[in-house]
Design a protein around this motif. Sequence first.
Motif, short mmCIF file in Angstrom:
data_model
loop_
_atom_site.label_atom_id
_atom_site.label_comp_id
_atom_site.label_asym_id
_atom_site.label_seq_id
_atom_site.Cartn_x
_atom_site.Cartn_y
_atom_site.Cartn_z
N SER A 1 11.21 45.30 85.29
CA SER A 1 11.10 46.65 84.74
C SER A 1 10.07 47.50 85.48
CB SER A 1 10.74 46.58 83.25
OG SER A 1 9.48 45.96 83.07
N PRO B 1 16.96 39.61 77.64
CA PRO B 1 16.69 40.89 76.96
C PRO B 1 16.30 42.00 77.92
CG PRO B 1 14.84 39.41 76.66
CD PRO B 1 15.89 38.63 77.39
N SER C 1 17.65 45.97 79.24
CA SER C 1 18.56 47.12 79.12
C SER C 1 18.38 48.01 80.34
CB SER C 1 18.28 47.91 77.84
OG SER C 1 16.93 48.37 77.82
N ASN D 1 24.18 50.87 75.87
CA ASN D 1 23.17 50.77 74.81
C ASN D 1 23.04 49.35 74.28
OD1 ASN D 1 22.80 53.60 74.95
ND2 ASN D 1 24.52 53.91 73.54
N ASP D 2 23.19 48.38 75.16
CA ASP D 2 23.01 46.98 74.78
C ASP D 2 21.66 46.51 75.30
OD1 ASP D 2 23.26 44.44 73.93
OD2 ASP D 2 25.06 43.95 75.09
N SER D 3 20.88 45.84 74.45
CA SER D 3 19.55 45.40 74.85
C SER D 3 19.58 44.07 75.60
CB SER D 3 18.64 45.28 73.63
OG SER D 3 19.20 44.38 72.68
N TYR D 4 20.75 43.47 75.74
CA TYR D 4 20.88 42.22 76.48
C TYR D 4 21.87 42.39 77.62
CZ TYR D 4 18.25 39.61 73.01
OH TYR D 4 17.24 39.15 72.20
N HIS E 1 14.57 47.89 81.42
CA HIS E 1 13.59 47.87 80.35
C HIS E 1 13.67 46.50 79.66
CE1 HIS E 1 13.24 52.23 80.88
NE2 HIS E 1 14.57 52.23 80.93
N SER E 2 12.55 45.80 79.65
CA SER E 2 12.52 44.47 79.06
C SER E 2 11.77 44.50 77.73
CB SER E 2 11.83 43.47 80.00
OG SER E 2 10.45 43.82 80.14
N GLN E 3 12.08 43.54 76.89
CA GLN E 3 11.34 43.37 75.64
C GLN E 3 10.99 41.90 75.49
OE1 GLN E 3 13.80 44.61 72.40
NE2 GLN E 3 15.58 43.39 73.03
N ASP F 1 10.54 38.34 74.22
CA ASP F 1 11.26 37.47 73.30
C ASP F 1 10.33 36.30 72.97
OD1 ASP F 1 12.89 35.76 71.94
OD2 ASP F 1 14.58 35.91 73.32
#
Length: 271
Positions: free
Chosen positions: A64, A108, A110, A152-155, A205-207, A209
């Motif tokens: 990211s 994860p 996007s 719009n999928d976060s994975y 964009h990562s989140q 986990d």
Amino acid sequence: MMVFWQPGTNLRDYVSQNPPLVTFFLCLLTLAISFICFSSYSYTHTVPNPDTVKDWNHLLSSFSRHKFCVQANASSSELVSPVPSPLMDKDSLVSSTKTLTTLHLKVPLSVTTNSNSGSMKNLALHTAFRASQLHLGGTESVDVTLEFLTENDSYTCLTIRAPAHLLPMKLLPPECPEFKKNISPLHVEVSDKKPAASQTCYSLHSQDDPTLTVMLTQDERNVAVRHLMEVSVCLLGVCLVLCVAATLTQSLIRRHHWNGLDIQNEPLMET
């Protein structure tokens, strides 16, 4: 003797007369209490392993930090050969050659783009990193393909090919399922500079986990708690010694003061 040995009074007088030493004492006491609280928290909660310098959360966050831009001198329809992404069962999730490992994982991540007309559906990006760009160390090449099947999928599905020693092999993300529709990846370049207005770029964009974070084992936590408690006891011992020393010092000062007054009040001897 009892007049001079008054711990409470002596300590209060010493505190009022020596602010720097009192500040140092309070710092030691605060540090000891902090270590005790942290050891208690570590004993009852799972905490990340600070010795793990790379896990999948770190690796994905490295993605990211970069932009993926279509080459300025190439059309947006320029494609590279599709990267195979077969359905891998548990035994074949990691396919290795002598030096390279290929992983096909659901991660994860996007994606967004600076192009208003660009669609995120059925999009695949292919690029190559240097290992140092992903904070993996070394100069080896890391091939990456990202497949975004819905908007719009976060994975997303990540296919990564790199030397096995570079990749974190603990707590792997789940495997990405096979899709009936093969998507030809769009070749992009990794860029850290501001792109031109006419250049199409993508941002990841990562989140974090929590399931991908390497935690301390119970034995490792017990060792850490024991060390923290040992240091805390030592600090508390130093604080106790300082208190006793302050009390004795003030007692000696008071005795010396009283002895001086007694000498001054003695009547002069007649000659």
